[in-house]
Design a protein around this motif. Structure first.
Motif, PDB file in Angstrom:
ATOM      1  N   ARG A 129       0.698  -1.267  -0.308  1.00 34.97           N
ATOM      2  CA  ARG A 129       0.173   0.311   0.209  1.00 34.97           C
ATOM      3  C   ARG A 129       0.568   1.633  -0.164  1.00 34.97           C
ATOM      4  N   ALA A 130       2.261   0.962   0.824  1.00 38.30           N
ATOM      5  CA  ALA A 130       2.822   2.636   1.015  1.00 38.30           C
ATOM      6  C   ALA A 130       3.701   2.338  -0.243  1.00 38.30           C
ATOM      7  N   TYR A 131       4.326   1.527  -0.772  1.00 34.57           N
ATOM      8  CA  TYR A 131       4.460   1.138  -2.861  1.00 34.57           C
ATOM      9  C   TYR A 131       3.767   1.880  -3.555  1.00 34.57           C
ATOM     10  N   VAL A 132       2.544   1.460  -4.020  1.00 31.10           N
ATOM     11  CA  VAL A 132       1.710   2.046  -4.892  1.00 31.10           C
ATOM     12  C   VAL A 132       0.625   2.966  -4.475  1.00 31.10           C
ATOM     13  N   GLY A 133       0.768   3.417  -3.210  1.00 27.90           N
ATOM     14  CA  GLY A 133      -0.595   4.261  -3.212  1.00 27.90           C
ATOM     15  C   GLY A 133      -1.798   4.489  -4.185  1.00 27.90           C
ATOM     16  N   ASP A 134      -1.809   5.296  -4.601  1.00 26.88           N
ATOM     17  CA  ASP A 134      -3.530   5.376  -5.077  1.00 26.88           C
ATOM     18  C   ASP A 134      -3.291   5.566  -6.224  1.00 26.88           C
ATOM     19  N   GLY A 135      -2.049   5.101  -6.492  1.00 22.34           N
ATOM     20  CA  GLY A 135      -2.098   4.673  -8.176  1.00 22.34           C
ATOM     21  C   GLY A 135      -1.545   6.234  -9.592  1.00 22.34           C
ATOM     22  N   SER A 136      -2.207   6.962  -8.734  1.00 22.62           N
ATOM     23  CA  SER A 136      -1.761   8.295  -9.912  1.00 22.62           C
ATOM     24  C   SER A 136      -0.280   8.495 -10.544  1.00 22.62           C
ATOM     25  N   GLN A 137       0.366   8.029  -9.781  1.00 26.78           N
ATOM     26  CA  GLN A 137       1.639   7.575 -10.442  1.00 26.78           C
ATOM     27  C   GLN A 137       1.775   6.622 -11.815  1.00 26.78           C
ATOM     28  N   TRP A 138       0.750   5.470 -12.370  1.00 27.00           N
ATOM     29  CA  TRP A 138       0.639   5.056 -13.424  1.00 27.00           C
ATOM     30  C   TRP A 138      -0.446   5.160 -13.348  1.00 27.00           C
ATOM     31  N   GLY A 139      -0.835   6.600 -14.032  1.00 21.38           N
ATOM     32  CA  GLY A 139      -2.689   6.842 -14.407  1.00 21.38           C
ATOM     33  C   GLY A 139      -3.519   5.861 -14.160  1.00 21.38           C
ATOM     34  N   MET A 140      -3.972   5.428 -12.214  1.00 21.65           N
ATOM     35  CA  MET A 140      -4.661   4.335 -12.437  1.00 21.65           C
ATOM     36  C   MET A 140      -5.614   4.934 -11.131  1.00 21.65           C
ATOM     37  N   GLN A 141      -6.566   4.263 -11.013  1.00 21.59           N
ATOM     38  CA  GLN A 141      -7.304   4.696 -10.017  1.00 21.59           C
ATOM     39  C   GLN A 141      -6.894   2.980  -8.996  1.00 21.59           C
ATOM     40  N   VAL A 142      -6.510   3.191  -7.648  1.00 23.74           N
ATOM     41  CA  VAL A 142      -5.642   1.692  -7.261  1.00 23.74           C
ATOM     42  C   VAL A 142      -6.588   2.014  -6.021  1.00 23.74           C
ATOM     43  N   THR A 143      -7.976   1.049  -5.254  1.00 21.64           N
ATOM     44  CA  THR A 143      -8.158   0.760  -4.365  1.00 21.64           C
ATOM     45  C   THR A 143      -7.574  -0.760  -4.108  1.00 21.64           C
ATOM     46  N   TYR A 144      -8.378  -0.861  -2.796  1.00 19.60           N
ATOM     47  CA  TYR A 144      -7.035  -2.641  -1.488  1.00 19.60           C
ATOM     48  C   TYR A 144      -8.488  -3.409  -1.209  1.00 19.60           C
ATOM     49  N   ALA A 145      -8.439  -4.189  -1.178  1.00 21.26           N
ATOM     50  CA  ALA A 145      -8.899  -5.270  -0.558  1.00 21.26           C
ATOM     51  C   ALA A 145      -7.852  -6.323   0.571  1.00 21.26           C
ATOM     52  N   THR A 146      -7.967  -6.042   1.485  1.00 15.08           N
ATOM     53  CA  THR A 146      -7.285  -6.981   2.327  1.00 15.08           C
ATOM     54  C   THR A 146      -8.176  -8.267   2.445  1.00 15.08           C
ATOM     55  N   GLU A 147      -6.836  -8.648   2.934  1.00 11.30           N
ATOM     56  CA  GLU A 147      -6.991 -10.807   3.087  1.00 11.30           C
ATOM     57  C   GLU A 147      -6.612  -9.990   4.410  1.00 11.30           C
ATOM     58  N   GLU A 148      -7.768 -10.686   5.583  1.00 14.64           N
ATOM     59  CA  GLU A 148      -6.868 -11.399   6.583  1.00 14.64           C
ATOM     60  C   GLU A 148      -6.694 -13.071   7.507  1.00 14.64           C
ATOM     61  N   SER A 149      -6.809 -13.614   6.569  1.00 14.59           N
ATOM     62  CA  SER A 149      -6.906 -14.555   6.231  1.00 14.59           C
ATOM     63  C   SER A 149      -6.856 -15.519   4.856  1.00 14.59           C
TER      64      SER A 149
END
Length: 237
Positions: free
Chosen positions: A62-82
């Protein structure tokens, strides 16, 4: 176009590289992480939205990719707890995804046209499209065929050809409807269920460049070849 990148695995096969780094962030060449290459390729293919399914060391991703704007994309996240298997993380996302979308592992190096995979899936009418690649397996032993304790055939160190899954899929949202969010779902289980139901997946046969970075031999090969193939892998990115 929307892509889901599966980036939650522990990368056990790549230890000790993955002791402190999640597998999708292992370096390729001197300047790039594998996930960065994938995101640049997706953006160049016209994908505008990407969901990263993260788990092990996910905050580093998450810290590396951020919101994806540096690649012209919208990046969202889904966390897998297990651990939920290959397809399990998608179940909780089903209502947030478009009718047809791309799913891929976050640790592959290829010049595959991701947009073409999704377009072919959209036109196939199949519940699932699997990008496939030809692999040759060399057997380092003499292979015997036996029948009732009798040797009836012998082949010295044969080679066998297979088509394998590349870890890139076109998927329809309705294909996930029979499964319960929060429970594990493997790619193997999904394919076997579709075959049993008489709904065979579509095969997208690819003959270009592909390496599974999760395999130590392929990871070493990727680093050895990346400089000479960089223009091919990052064309238009």
């Amino acid at each position: 176009m929307h892509a889901v990148i599966l980036a939650g695995g522990k990368g056990v096969r790549l230890l000790p590289y993955t002791t402190a780094l999640p597998k999708p962030l292992v370096p390729i060449g001197d300047q790039h992480a594998i996930l960065e290459i994938v995101l640049r390729q997706l953006s160049a293919c016209g994908f505008t939205h990407c969901t990263l399914a993260i788990g092990h060391l996910g905050e580093i991703i998450r810290a590396y990719v951020g919101d994806g704007s540096q690649w012209g994309m919208q990046v969202t996240y889904a966390t897998e707890e297990s651990p939920l298997g290959t397809m399990g993380p998608l179940l909780a996302l089903r209502d947030q995804l478009p009718e047809k979308f791309l799913v891929m592992n976050g640790d592959i190096l290829t010049d595959l046209d991701y947009a073409d995979v999704l377009h072919r899936h959209q036109g196939s009418g199949a519940p699932l499209t699997i990008a496939t690649y030809a692999r040759k397996v060399h057997i380092d032993f003499g292979v015997l065929t036996t029948d009732a304790s009798r040797v009836v055939a012998f082949t010295e160190k044969p080679s066998m050809d297979y088509r394998v899954s590349m870890g890139v899929y076109g998927l329809s949202r309705d294909t996930l409807a029979p499964y319960t969010p929060g429970l594990p779902l493997g790619f193997d289980e999904l394919v076997l269920d579709l075959l049993a139901a008489g709904q065979p997946p579509h095969a997208y046969e690819f003959e270009g460049y592909w390496l599974d970075i999760g395999r130590p031999d392929d990871y070493d090969r990727a680093n050895a070849e990346f400089t000479s193939r960089k223009s091919l892998l990052l064309k238009g990115a």
